[in-house]
Scaffold this active site. Structure first.
Site, PDB file in Angstrom:
ATOM      1  N   VAL A   7      14.513   7.666  31.971  1.00  0.00           N
ATOM      2  CA  VAL A   7      15.148   8.970  31.754  1.00  0.00           C
ATOM      3  C   VAL A   7      16.190   8.829  30.641  1.00  0.00           C
ATOM      4  CG1 VAL A   7      16.559  10.782  32.792  1.00  0.00           C
ATOM      5  CG2 VAL A   7      14.703   9.735  34.099  1.00  0.00           C
ATOM      6  N   VAL A  51      20.559  -3.016  26.523  1.00  0.00           N
ATOM      7  CA  VAL A  51      20.878  -3.550  25.190  1.00  0.00           C
ATOM      8  C   VAL A  51      21.158  -2.406  24.230  1.00  0.00           C
ATOM      9  CG1 VAL A  51      19.966  -4.846  23.232  1.00  0.00           C
ATOM     10  CG2 VAL A  51      19.508  -5.621  25.555  1.00  0.00           C
ATOM     11  N   TYR A  73      26.406  13.571  21.059  1.00  0.00           N
ATOM     12  CA  TYR A  73      25.544  12.390  20.982  1.00  0.00           C
ATOM     13  C   TYR A  73      24.331  12.761  20.135  1.00  0.00           C
ATOM     14  CZ  TYR A  73      28.013  10.184  24.927  1.00  0.00           C
ATOM     15  OH  TYR A  73      28.954   9.608  25.739  1.00  0.00           O
ATOM     16  N   ASN A  94      18.552  10.885  29.678  1.00  0.00           N
ATOM     17  CA  ASN A  94      19.910  11.390  29.921  1.00  0.00           C
ATOM     18  C   ASN A  94      20.286  11.162  31.382  1.00  0.00           C
ATOM     19  OD1 ASN A  94      18.033  13.361  30.753  1.00  0.00           O
ATOM     20  ND2 ASN A  94      19.561  14.982  30.630  1.00  0.00           N
ATOM     21  N   SER A 151      28.060   5.097  29.493  1.00  0.00           N
ATOM     22  CA  SER A 151      27.446   3.789  29.767  1.00  0.00           C
ATOM     23  C   SER A 151      27.841   3.315  31.167  1.00  0.00           C
ATOM     24  CB  SER A 151      27.887   2.760  28.725  1.00  0.00           C
ATOM     25  OG  SER A 151      27.446   3.138  27.442  1.00  0.00           O
ATOM     26  N   VAL A 184      27.117  -1.214  29.966  1.00  0.00           N
ATOM     27  CA  VAL A 184      26.026  -0.827  30.886  1.00  0.00           C
ATOM     28  C   VAL A 184      25.686  -1.990  31.806  1.00  0.00           C
ATOM     29  CG1 VAL A 184      23.583  -0.183  31.043  1.00  0.00           C
ATOM     30  CG2 VAL A 184      25.038   0.914  29.350  1.00  0.00           C
ATOM     31  N   ARG A 240      25.187  18.704  32.140  1.00  0.00           N
ATOM     32  CA  ARG A 240      26.563  18.469  31.689  1.00  0.00           C
ATOM     33  C   ARG A 240      27.007  19.567  30.718  1.00  0.00           C
ATOM     34  NH1 ARG A 240      25.749  12.430  29.520  1.00  0.00           N
ATOM     35  NH2 ARG A 240      23.692  13.308  29.091  1.00  0.00           N
ATOM     36  N   GLU A 262      28.261   8.401  19.664  1.00  0.00           N
ATOM     37  CA  GLU A 262      27.897   7.005  19.948  1.00  0.00           C
ATOM     38  C   GLU A 262      28.276   6.027  18.850  1.00  0.00           C
ATOM     39  OE1 GLU A 262      24.278   8.711  17.859  1.00  0.00           O
ATOM     40  OE2 GLU A 262      25.706   9.433  19.352  1.00  0.00           O
ATOM     41  N   LYS A 279      24.259  16.554  24.445  1.00  0.00           N
ATOM     42  CA  LYS A 279      23.055  15.933  23.884  1.00  0.00           C
ATOM     43  C   LYS A 279      22.776  16.469  22.482  1.00  0.00           C
ATOM     44  CE  LYS A 279      20.805  13.284  25.588  1.00  0.00           C
ATOM     45  NZ  LYS A 279      20.996  11.820  25.457  1.00  0.00           N
ATOM     46  N   SER A 309      20.269 -15.307  26.856  1.00  0.00           N
ATOM     47  CA  SER A 309      19.089 -14.482  26.586  1.00  0.00           C
ATOM     48  C   SER A 309      18.227 -15.120  25.496  1.00  0.00           C
ATOM     49  CB  SER A 309      19.524 -13.079  26.146  1.00  0.00           C
ATOM     50  OG  SER A 309      18.393 -12.267  25.944  1.00  0.00           O
TER      51      SER A 309
END
Length: 370
Positions: A298, A239, A94, A300, A134, A179, A15, A118, A75, A220
């Site tokens: 992963v 989460v 991020y 990213n 997300s 997500v 990216r 974030e 990143k 949950s």
């Protein structure tokens, strides 16, 4: 303002933080944009397109960091970049500080102003710069999970949607946020039998209303998670606690209760992960196996679909970046509470409580600098 966009050097990160349309928006407001040569290639943007948009191209990452007042990245800086970050330089990217102490210490030492995508937060608690990634990661989690359920990749050998006369795979999603919702949409669309868990009853009611019939909602709890893991084929960890480390909802001892070939996808791995046995992996070497359970972790994930991800990210970050460039970070953060919440480290001091708490570091209220 002088804006620098370095080429991402994290493993398989394709990216780029600004696309050519973003360069046009900066330059028409009188700002200068410097792009490192080939920074956009992975996302399908050439140096020529950036030059046409009004950017200047510099050959090395060192030159970008040296000239820029604001660095825009995707990143977090990795070790070779630590020494390039300068005192008072604004770095907008991020960071996910709470999951990695060496990065936090390096940015404290640099004296830079670290504004994390974030933790930029709206009044309704939504995270506008995390949402697009997300959405991508949630959808990809199912795509990747479906792939790794295949037997040659050490999965259970189950087709996610099944076929007539054969039951579909059972997919369990921990977390009903952006997500989790996107993962559930994708898994349901592929025909899986989906269970989504969350602590928020109001959120579960909403999901129950909007999701198709093959998505079930569940409260949950450790008891419920233990009940479900032995019968589910793909488990997705979705989460997030903004700016803080994710809690471990799946612990190491639970792996023995899963069927061999179960696939775990931990989307929260860059925040420490909500599956205890997950550790960050790369697109080059995405999985590992513990107790016959496949772990895909992963850090990213959206980097694998850089064209889509870059456009989705810049759609979200550009309005904030323009405010920072037009007003300078202090004025922009004073004027916009959402941006103010993005400040994590300023001139050697931690100003975001979640990060300070993660490493027992001294916390300085952000107001000291504004």
């Amino acid at each position: 303002m002088i804006i620098g966009v370095p080429k991402e050097i994290k493993n398989n990160e394709n990216r780029v933080a600004v696309d050519p349309s973003g360069v046009v928006e900066f330059t028409k407001r009188g700002h200068e944009v410097y792009i490192q040569s080939t920074a956009g290639n992975g996302s399908g943007f050439t140096d020529e397109q950036y030059i046409e948009a009004g950017a200047k191209i510099l050959p090395t990452i060192e030159e970008i960091y040296e000239i820029a007042e604001m660095i825009m990245k995707v990143k977090e800086p990795i070790e070779p970049e630590y020494k390039l970050c300068k005192k008072d330089q604004l770095i907008f990217t991020y960071f996910h500080f709470a999951s990695y102490e060496p990065l936090t210490k390096a940015m404290i030492e640099s004296g830079a102003v670290c504004l994390a995508y974030e933790t930029v937060e709206k009044a309704d608690r939504s995270l506008p710069l995390l949402i697009p990634m997300s959405e991508v990661a949630g959808r990809m989690a199912v795509q990747e999970g479906a792939k790794y359920l295949e037997k040659p990749l050490k999965g259970r050998g189950i087709l996610l949607g099944g076929v007539p006369g054969v039951r579909p795979a059972k997919v369990m999603i921990l977390g009903g946020g952006v997500v989790g919702t996107n993962a559930a949409k994708m898994a349901a669309g592929m025909g899986a039998d989906v269970t989504i868990l969350d602590l928020n009853l109001q959120r579960l009611r909403y999901l129950d209303d909007v999701m198709p019939a093959n998505v079930n909602t569940f409260m949950s709890s450790e008891y419920n998670i233990r009940e479900l893991i032995s019968t589910h084929d793909l488990i997705i960890g979705a989460v997030l606690i903004p700016g803080a480390k994710a809690p471990h909802l799946i612990t190491k001892d639970m792996l023995k209760e899963m069927q061999p070939g179960t696939v775990l996808v931990d989307v929260a791995v860059d925040q420490g992960g909500c599956i205890e046995t997950c550790k960050p992996t790369t697109h080059q070497d995405p999985t590992f196996i513990i107790d016959d359970v496949v772990h895909y972790c992963v850090a990213n994930m959206p980097g694998a679909v850089p064209y889509t991800s870059t456009l989705a990210l810049t759609n979200a970050t550009l309005p904030y970046a323009i405010q920072l460039a037009n007003k300078g970070w202090k004025q922009a953060c004073n004027d916009n509470e959402e941006l103010k919440l993005g400040l994590n480290v300023i001139n050697g001091e931690v100003v975001y409580k979640g990060v300070a708490d993660a490493f027992d570091m001294p916390y300085t209220p952000v107001e000291k600098f504004l």
